[in-house]
Design a protein around this motif. Structure first.
Motif, PDB file in Angstrom:
ATOM      1  N   LYS A 160       0.822  -1.207   0.000  1.00  0.00           N
ATOM      2  CA  LYS A 160       0.000   0.000   0.000  1.00  0.00           C
ATOM      3  C   LYS A 160       0.859   1.261   0.000  1.00  0.00           C
ATOM      4  O   LYS A 160       0.663   2.155  -0.826  1.00  0.00           O
ATOM      5  CB  LYS A 160      -0.932   0.001   1.212  1.00  0.00           C
ATOM      6  CG  LYS A 160      -1.851   1.199   1.257  1.00  0.00           C
ATOM      7  CD  LYS A 160      -2.796   1.110   2.450  1.00  0.00           C
ATOM      8  CE  LYS A 160      -3.817   2.209   2.363  1.00  0.00           C
ATOM      9  NZ  LYS A 160      -3.679   3.237   3.325  1.00  0.00           N
ATOM     10  N   THR A 161       1.815   1.334   0.910  1.00  0.00           N
ATOM     11  CA  THR A 161       2.624   2.552   0.996  1.00  0.00           C
ATOM     12  C   THR A 161       3.535   2.713  -0.220  1.00  0.00           C
ATOM     13  O   THR A 161       3.687   3.822  -0.725  1.00  0.00           O
ATOM     14  CB  THR A 161       3.461   2.583   2.296  1.00  0.00           C
ATOM     15  OG1 THR A 161       4.279   1.423   2.356  1.00  0.00           O
ATOM     16  CG2 THR A 161       2.575   2.652   3.511  1.00  0.00           C
ATOM     17  N   SER A 162       4.089   1.632  -0.705  1.00  0.00           N
ATOM     18  CA  SER A 162       4.970   1.704  -1.884  1.00  0.00           C
ATOM     19  C   SER A 162       4.181   2.067  -3.135  1.00  0.00           C
ATOM     20  O   SER A 162       4.641   2.852  -3.968  1.00  0.00           O
ATOM     21  CB  SER A 162       5.713   0.395  -2.072  1.00  0.00           C
ATOM     22  OG  SER A 162       6.546   0.137  -0.978  1.00  0.00           O
ATOM     23  N   TRP A 163       2.989   1.485  -3.273  1.00  0.00           N
ATOM     24  CA  TRP A 163       2.131   1.776  -4.430  1.00  0.00           C
ATOM     25  C   TRP A 163       1.757   3.254  -4.430  1.00  0.00           C
ATOM     26  O   TRP A 163       1.841   3.931  -5.447  1.00  0.00           O
ATOM     27  CB  TRP A 163       0.891   0.892  -4.397  1.00  0.00           C
ATOM     28  CG  TRP A 163      -0.074   1.188  -5.507  1.00  0.00           C
ATOM     29  CD1 TRP A 163      -1.136   2.041  -5.466  1.00  0.00           C
ATOM     30  CD2 TRP A 163      -0.057   0.657  -6.825  1.00  0.00           C
ATOM     31  NE1 TRP A 163      -1.784   2.060  -6.663  1.00  0.00           N
ATOM     32  CE2 TRP A 163      -1.146   1.218  -7.528  1.00  0.00           C
ATOM     33  CE3 TRP A 163       0.758  -0.263  -7.477  1.00  0.00           C
ATOM     34  CZ2 TRP A 163      -1.426   0.907  -8.851  1.00  0.00           C
ATOM     35  CZ3 TRP A 163       0.480  -0.583  -8.799  1.00  0.00           C
ATOM     36  CH2 TRP A 163      -0.604   0.009  -9.465  1.00  0.00           C
ATOM     37  N   GLU A 164       1.338   3.746  -3.275  1.00  0.00           N
ATOM     38  CA  GLU A 164       0.920   5.140  -3.172  1.00  0.00           C
ATOM     39  C   GLU A 164       2.091   6.079  -3.455  1.00  0.00           C
ATOM     40  O   GLU A 164       1.935   7.086  -4.151  1.00  0.00           O
ATOM     41  CB  GLU A 164       0.329   5.419  -1.790  1.00  0.00           C
ATOM     42  CG  GLU A 164      -1.030   4.786  -1.598  1.00  0.00           C
ATOM     43  CD  GLU A 164      -1.542   4.868  -0.177  1.00  0.00           C
ATOM     44  OE1 GLU A 164      -0.806   5.318   0.724  1.00  0.00           O
ATOM     45  OE2 GLU A 164      -2.694   4.436   0.042  1.00  0.00           O
ATOM     46  N   ARG A 165       3.253   5.772  -2.932  1.00  0.00           N
ATOM     47  CA  ARG A 165       4.432   6.606  -3.157  1.00  0.00           C
ATOM     48  C   ARG A 165       4.837   6.607  -4.638  1.00  0.00           C
ATOM     49  O   ARG A 165       5.117   7.639  -5.218  1.00  0.00           O
ATOM     50  CB  ARG A 165       5.602   6.107  -2.299  1.00  0.00           C
ATOM     51  CG  ARG A 165       6.852   6.974  -2.408  1.00  0.00           C
ATOM     52  CD  ARG A 165       8.017   6.454  -1.593  1.00  0.00           C
ATOM     53  NE  ARG A 165       8.458   5.151  -2.106  1.00  0.00           N
ATOM     54  CZ  ARG A 165       8.407   4.010  -1.422  1.00  0.00           C
ATOM     55  NH1 ARG A 165       7.933   3.980  -0.201  1.00  0.00           N
ATOM     56  NH2 ARG A 165       8.833   2.887  -1.965  1.00  0.00           N
ATOM     57  N   THR A 166       4.804   5.447  -5.265  1.00  0.00           N
ATOM     58  CA  THR A 166       5.217   5.307  -6.655  1.00  0.00           C
ATOM     59  C   THR A 166       4.200   5.916  -7.625  1.00  0.00           C
ATOM     60  O   THR A 166       4.570   6.448  -8.669  1.00  0.00           O
ATOM     61  CB  THR A 166       5.412   3.813  -7.009  1.00  0.00           C
ATOM     62  OG1 THR A 166       6.380   3.270  -6.111  1.00  0.00           O
ATOM     63  CG2 THR A 166       5.879   3.633  -8.432  1.00  0.00           C
ATOM     64  N   ASN A 167       2.944   5.855  -7.282  1.00  0.00           N
ATOM     65  CA  ASN A 167       1.885   6.264  -8.204  1.00  0.00           C
ATOM     66  C   ASN A 167       1.196   7.572  -7.799  1.00  0.00           C
ATOM     67  O   ASN A 167       0.122   7.878  -8.315  1.00  0.00           O
ATOM     68  CB  ASN A 167       0.859   5.138  -8.329  1.00  0.00           C
ATOM     69  CG  ASN A 167       1.488   3.910  -8.945  1.00  0.00           C
ATOM     70  OD1 ASN A 167       1.780   3.893 -10.128  1.00  0.00           O
ATOM     71  ND2 ASN A 167       1.751   2.911  -8.138  1.00  0.00           N
ATOM     72  N   SER A 168       1.793   8.329  -6.919  1.00  0.00           N
ATOM     73  CA  SER A 168       1.170   9.569  -6.449  1.00  0.00           C
ATOM     74  C   SER A 168       1.395  10.736  -7.411  1.00  0.00           C
ATOM     75  O   SER A 168       0.745  11.756  -7.278  1.00  0.00           O
ATOM     76  CB  SER A 168       1.700   9.939  -5.069  1.00  0.00           C
ATOM     77  OG  SER A 168       3.068  10.297  -5.148  1.00  0.00           O
ATOM     78  N   GLY A 169       2.334  10.574  -8.307  1.00  0.00           N
ATOM     79  CA  GLY A 169       2.592  11.649  -9.263  1.00  0.00           C
ATOM     80  C   GLY A 169       3.539  12.702  -8.750  1.00  0.00           C
ATOM     81  O   GLY A 169       3.795  13.707  -9.400  1.00  0.00           O
ATOM     82  N   THR A 170       4.085  12.488  -7.552  1.00  0.00           N
ATOM     83  CA  THR A 170       5.037  13.454  -7.000  1.00  0.00           C
ATOM     84  C   THR A 170       6.423  12.892  -7.008  1.00  0.00           C
ATOM     85  O   THR A 170       6.658  11.755  -7.060  1.00  0.00           O
ATOM     86  CB  THR A 170       4.669  13.849  -5.549  1.00  0.00           C
ATOM     87  OG1 THR A 170       4.612  12.682  -4.739  1.00  0.00           O
ATOM     88  CG2 THR A 170       3.381  14.611  -5.518  1.00  0.00           C
TER      89      THR A 170
END
Length: 67
Positions: free
Chosen positions: A57-67
């Protein structure tokens, strides 16, 4: 495939940001040549499941957040 590396590889996949869920981790391991029984034996515990889920969850969000 060396069965001793299943758990280590699962954590690497979870940290990669390419797997959104533990199901994605299991699917990726199958693609890499690990068999179903080996995956099931190594990824069945509650602590491991929770840890991998959180990492995904945290890695996906970090990688796919666009920042």
């Amino acid at each position: 495939m060396d069965e001793a590396t299943v758990l280590e590889r699962a954590y690497a996949l979870a940290r990669s940001g390419k797997c959104r869920s533990i199901k994605d981790v299991r699917d990726a391991l199958k693609v890499e040549g690990f068999n179903y029984e080996t995956i099931a034996v190594h990824l069945h515990g509650l602590a491991v499941t929770r840890d991998l889920t959180k990492l995904c969850k945290t890695s996906w969000e970090r990688t796919n957040s666009g920042t």
